[in-house]
Scaffold this motif. Sequence first.
Motif, short mmCIF file in Angstrom:
data_model
loop_
_atom_site.label_atom_id
_atom_site.label_comp_id
_atom_site.label_asym_id
_atom_site.label_seq_id
_atom_site.Cartn_x
_atom_site.Cartn_y
_atom_site.Cartn_z
N LEU A 1 -15.18 3.35 4.70
CA LEU A 1 -13.96 3.70 3.72
C LEU A 1 -13.28 3.10 3.05
N LYS A 2 -14.15 1.65 2.76
CA LYS A 2 -13.35 0.58 2.07
C LYS A 2 -13.20 1.89 0.00
N GLY A 3 -12.79 2.02 -0.05
CA GLY A 3 -12.00 1.95 -1.65
C GLY A 3 -12.51 3.64 -1.66
N GLN A 4 -12.09 4.57 -0.22
CA GLN A 4 -12.18 5.40 -0.24
C GLN A 4 -10.68 6.14 -0.88
N LEU A 5 -10.07 7.78 -0.82
CA LEU A 5 -8.23 7.68 -0.60
C LEU A 5 -8.34 9.09 0.23
N LEU A 6 -7.60 8.52 1.38
CA LEU A 6 -7.63 9.42 1.87
C LEU A 6 -6.31 10.20 2.62
N HIS A 7 -5.75 11.13 1.79
CA HIS A 7 -4.96 11.87 2.18
C HIS A 7 -3.66 11.36 1.09
N GLY A 8 -3.61 11.11 -0.09
CA GLY A 8 -3.35 10.20 -0.69
C GLY A 8 -2.89 8.41 -0.91
N MET A 9 -3.53 8.20 0.13
CA MET A 9 -3.66 6.65 0.40
C MET A 9 -5.23 5.83 0.20
N ARG A 10 -5.42 5.14 -0.62
CA ARG A 10 -6.27 4.65 -0.71
C ARG A 10 -6.97 3.32 -0.11
N VAL A 11 -7.28 3.10 0.37
CA VAL A 11 -8.31 1.91 0.95
C VAL A 11 -8.85 0.75 -0.72
N HIS A 12 -8.07 -0.05 -0.11
CA HIS A 12 -8.12 -1.18 -0.98
C HIS A 12 -9.69 -1.15 -1.29
N ASP A 13 -10.14 -1.20 -2.40
CA ASP A 13 -11.05 -1.82 -2.92
C ASP A 13 -12.01 -3.33 -2.39
N LYS A 14 -11.12 -4.10 -2.57
CA LYS A 14 -10.82 -5.20 -3.14
C LYS A 14 -10.35 -6.23 -1.55
N ASN A 15 -10.01 -4.96 -0.23
CA ASN A 15 -9.56 -5.77 1.09
C ASN A 15 -9.79 -4.52 1.27
N ALA A 16 -10.12 -4.15 2.64
CA ALA A 16 -10.23 -3.35 3.36
C ALA A 16 -8.84 -3.23 4.30
N LEU A 17 -8.86 -4.34 4.94
CA LEU A 17 -6.91 -3.85 5.08
C LEU A 17 -5.72 -3.47 4.76
N VAL A 18 -5.77 -3.37 3.61
CA VAL A 18 -4.90 -2.72 2.85
C VAL A 18 -4.60 -1.37 2.52
N LEU A 19 -3.51 -0.66 2.68
CA LEU A 19 -3.29 1.22 1.99
C LEU A 19 -2.76 0.96 0.42
N ILE A 20 -2.94 1.29 0.12
CA ILE A 20 -2.32 2.02 -0.92
C ILE A 20 -1.83 3.31 -1.25
N ASN A 21 -0.65 3.32 -1.37
CA ASN A 21 0.10 4.64 -1.74
C ASN A 21 -0.55 5.30 -3.17
N GLU A 22 -1.32 5.60 -3.59
CA GLU A 22 -2.09 6.10 -4.45
C GLU A 22 -1.23 7.32 -5.15
N SER A 23 -0.97 8.51 -3.71
CA SER A 23 -0.38 10.19 -4.16
C SER A 23 0.26 10.70 -3.35
N ALA A 24 0.38 9.59 -1.97
CA ALA A 24 1.00 10.55 -0.28
C ALA A 24 2.05 10.46 -0.76
N THR A 25 2.44 12.09 0.02
CA THR A 25 3.88 12.26 -0.73
C THR A 25 4.57 12.03 0.74
N GLY A 26 4.35 12.13 1.37
CA GLY A 26 5.39 11.78 3.04
C GLY A 26 4.58 10.91 4.29
N TYR A 27 5.26 11.25 4.91
CA TYR A 27 4.44 9.72 6.45
C TYR A 27 3.74 10.57 6.83
N ALA A 28 3.54 11.62 6.69
CA ALA A 28 2.57 12.68 7.25
C ALA A 28 1.22 12.34 6.94
N ASP A 29 1.05 12.00 5.58
CA ASP A 29 -0.23 11.39 4.43
C ASP A 29 -0.59 9.70 5.27
#
Length: 340
Positions: A284-312
């Motif tokens: 899953l590293k680097g993958q975009l999941l429901h608008g959240m990107r699993v950071h490609d340099k540290n998979a512990l980090v989730l980046i809000n790339e295009s999430a529109t709400g808490y459900a994402d």
Amino acid sequence: MEVHTNIPLKNFTTMKLGGPARFMAEARTPEEVKALYENASSKHIPVFVLGGGSNVIARDEGYAGMIIRIRIPGFDVIADDINTTTIKIGAGENWDSVVKRTVDMHLSGIEAMSWIPGTAGAAPVQNVGAYGQEIADTLVSLEAYDAQTKTFVVLQNEACGFAYRDSIFRRDQKGRYIITSITLKLSKSLPQPPFYDALQTYFEQQNIKIFTQETIRDAVIAIRTEKLPDPTVTPNTGSFFKNAIVENWQLTELRQKYPDVTVFDMGNGTSKVPTGWLIEHTGLKGQLLHGMRVHDKNALVLINESATGYADLAAARDQIIGAVRDTFRIQIEQEPLELA
């Protein structure tokens, strides 16, 4: 001391999600904390304490209560001897600024916790730590407003129930104490190797052989800048998952398939396994999941790339937790607190 209404929480949390807070106010003194809390309590309005918003997740419905933003200043040397310096720090001070000031004073104890976002008062809540140091190592005591007794109290280190990324402030006493200051006892000795693996590797790569508080801080900042996105630029909460604590039978099972996995002995028949490594090995590293990107340099980090709400965010989190559980039979946990 102004109280504002209908304030969007997405503007005060680094994940940039969250609906409106019914009330919000800044407290710049312990007395203002007491006044705000007791006024809300008298009207049966719930209270949530917010520092820098870097370790908090807000939901779309917002918060139907009072948000108290802690902005209490202070940085005072209260004891000094040949070996140590003890400093009392206001809970609203920026944590990294505190670290820098202590490094500039040539003091050891928190230099490896450089570049961690948030406030000083938030540090004990989850026993903040990095690269082999944690706040429990240097905290002497803290001052807090006790919402149960409606008095100011001093809690010594032992009373805080510190554990890995945990304390009484996240467990059985959650919501009871509002931290107004922390007192740290720091060493005048130079840092001594061996260092945490990532630091040791960095020093070897850079051919650094003389170690000072400054070299530790510079190394940590370099490593964190490379691996972690700046929350003021890229919406994230830093490490979104705690590292996994596993029992011996789980570790044996893991090593049968992955003999080279790096672990850290935690005593009592348990070990810490890097959750970033676990997530990476689910693919899953680097993958975009429901608008959240699993950071490609540290998979512990989730980046809000295009999430529109808490459900994402919740869907991405649950997908990652499920993938780790299905792959390794290990249950991982979210690190940020939820504003509820």
